[in-house]
Design an enzyme around this catalytic site. Sequence first.
Site, PDB file in Angstrom:
ATOM      1  N   THR A 120       0.789  -1.232   0.000  1.00  0.00           N
ATOM      2  CA  THR A 120       0.000   0.000   0.000  1.00  0.00           C
ATOM      3  C   THR A 120       0.825   1.288   0.000  1.00  0.00           C
ATOM      4  O   THR A 120       0.587   2.174  -0.819  1.00  0.00           O
ATOM      5  CB  THR A 120      -0.941  -0.028   1.224  1.00  0.00           C
ATOM      6  OG1 THR A 120      -1.833  -1.126   1.048  1.00  0.00           O
ATOM      7  CG2 THR A 120      -1.740   1.263   1.347  1.00  0.00           C
TER       8      THR A 120
HETATM    9 ZN   LIG Z   1      -3.447  -4.754   2.016  1.00  0.00          ZN
END
Ligand SMILES: [Zn+2]
Length: 463
Positions: A120
Amino acid sequence: MASSLLKKHSPFEDHATFLLPDPPSSPATLRNLKFPFLFSFIFISSLCITCFTFLDVSTSFFTATNTSLLSEHGPAVIILSFDGFRFGYHLKAPTPNIRRLIASGTSAEEGLIPVFPTLTFPNHYSIATGLFPPHHGIINNYFPNPADPSDWFSPSNHDPKWWLGEPLWQTVARHGLNAATYFWAGSEVKKGFWTCPPKFCLKFNYSVPFEERVDTILGYFDLPKKEIPLLSMIYFQDPDSEGHMYGPDHPEITKAVANVDAVIGRLISGLEKRGLFEDVTIILLGDHGMASTCDEKCVFLDELAPWVQIERDWLECADSLLAIRPPSGVSSAEVVKKMNEGLNSGKIGNGRSLKVYLKEDLPERFHYAGSGRIPPIVGVVEEGYMVKYKREKRYDCGGSHGYDNLLMSMRSFFVAHGPRFERGKKIPSFLNIEIYNLVTTILGLKGAPNNGSASFPDSVLLK
Ligand SMILES: [Zn+2]
Ligand SMILES: *[C@@H]1O[C@H](CO)[C@@H](O)[C@H](O)[C@H]1NC(C)=O
Ligand SMILES: *[C@@H]1O[C@H](CO)[C@@H](O)[C@H](O)[C@H]1NC(C)=O
Ligand SMILES: *[C@@H]1O[C@H](CO)[C@@H](O)[C@H](O)[C@H]1NC(C)=O
């Protein structure tokens, strides 16, 4: 309970580091950093219903009302990122709003390619800066300062020393214009001309309902013309949360995708009410995809003991990605050699699903060597497998990411709608580092040096 499980899967708490061993030597500081996150984020599932039928005729009528509304600084762009939105998810559920934007805009036919590692924070910051992780500095979701092993980066760390490069909001601010950020990775870091102004730079709070995020951005378009942010970047933690817990093929994903579509519908109708839908550029994307994981697809490093004894505190990350920094005095080359011998011996469970490299020997396409923050040894894990220090429990089936960025399962989506995007156009897949130049070109701003290609925007945008 679902909600308490989901809490665990905050993108700020998940993947690689969640699986960090907790050795006596693993920094207590790391755990201290993690705990406030664990308990402060309460997942609130959001539902909002705003689907209605789209008529070409009606929107062009709206456009006619005021194309010059934003012309003072040119066109406005809104980027929405949906964490873990694997390419193809939009086909899992009725998604009238995503489909509408695809039909009347430009989309990547086979998805948006993330950078390696497909995590992320590295990816959101590559989207924002146009840089590969070694150049923007966020080489993992958690990692230590090579100069001071007790000093760890974590997503909540807003010290500008970690966050290199010039993210889009900073580029806009450098031109003396307004940008708005809503939970985007790195947006709370004050650097360059970016001061993270309270009105336009929201402090991360996992439980703010998705509708509220969209409504806040829409509200900016009611401001006096010269205050309207030229660029807004909004983050949503779904459907990553569901993907980790249930894997990519679960009905919960279908529900999460339908929710996400309704949120997009809310944005579209809010812009239409203001007569701005045809003028404002909307970009939908995600940071990475999701692969199914299961207990029987684990590799346990302690099984390598007959070849090489790896200590827990050498591990900076173990899960869908392996990162090892042996102490000085231990030869990394020797560790790599012995590990691969063991892994290829046929005697280690799932051994062949892990390939270990000196970082400088990683395939060049990973662009994952040019930073001292990346430890000397990197292990690349096959799709859906996970590396653990040793078996400590049964690992539930679920989902993960962090793998090779060329895997189809790691791809996300890209859909763009606005005056510079041709209707119904399909473009080939591209790396998310191209987004930076694409957005600065639409905004007519001079961008900072980055890893995107200068010709990309012209190949995609209408003149
Ligand atoms: Zn994730
Ligand atoms: C569009 O906005 C401009 C500037 O605010 C205003 O002067 C103009 O009258 C508006 N046009 C229409 C059709 O509302
Ligand atoms: C986070 O958002 C929720 C929902 O809007 C709110 O109730 C809560 O007070 C917020 N937390 C903080 C620390 O601002
Ligand atoms: C990426 O961009 C940085 C900053 O401009 C530059 O130093 C580096 O050489 C670039 N790397 C590649 C592979 O283009």
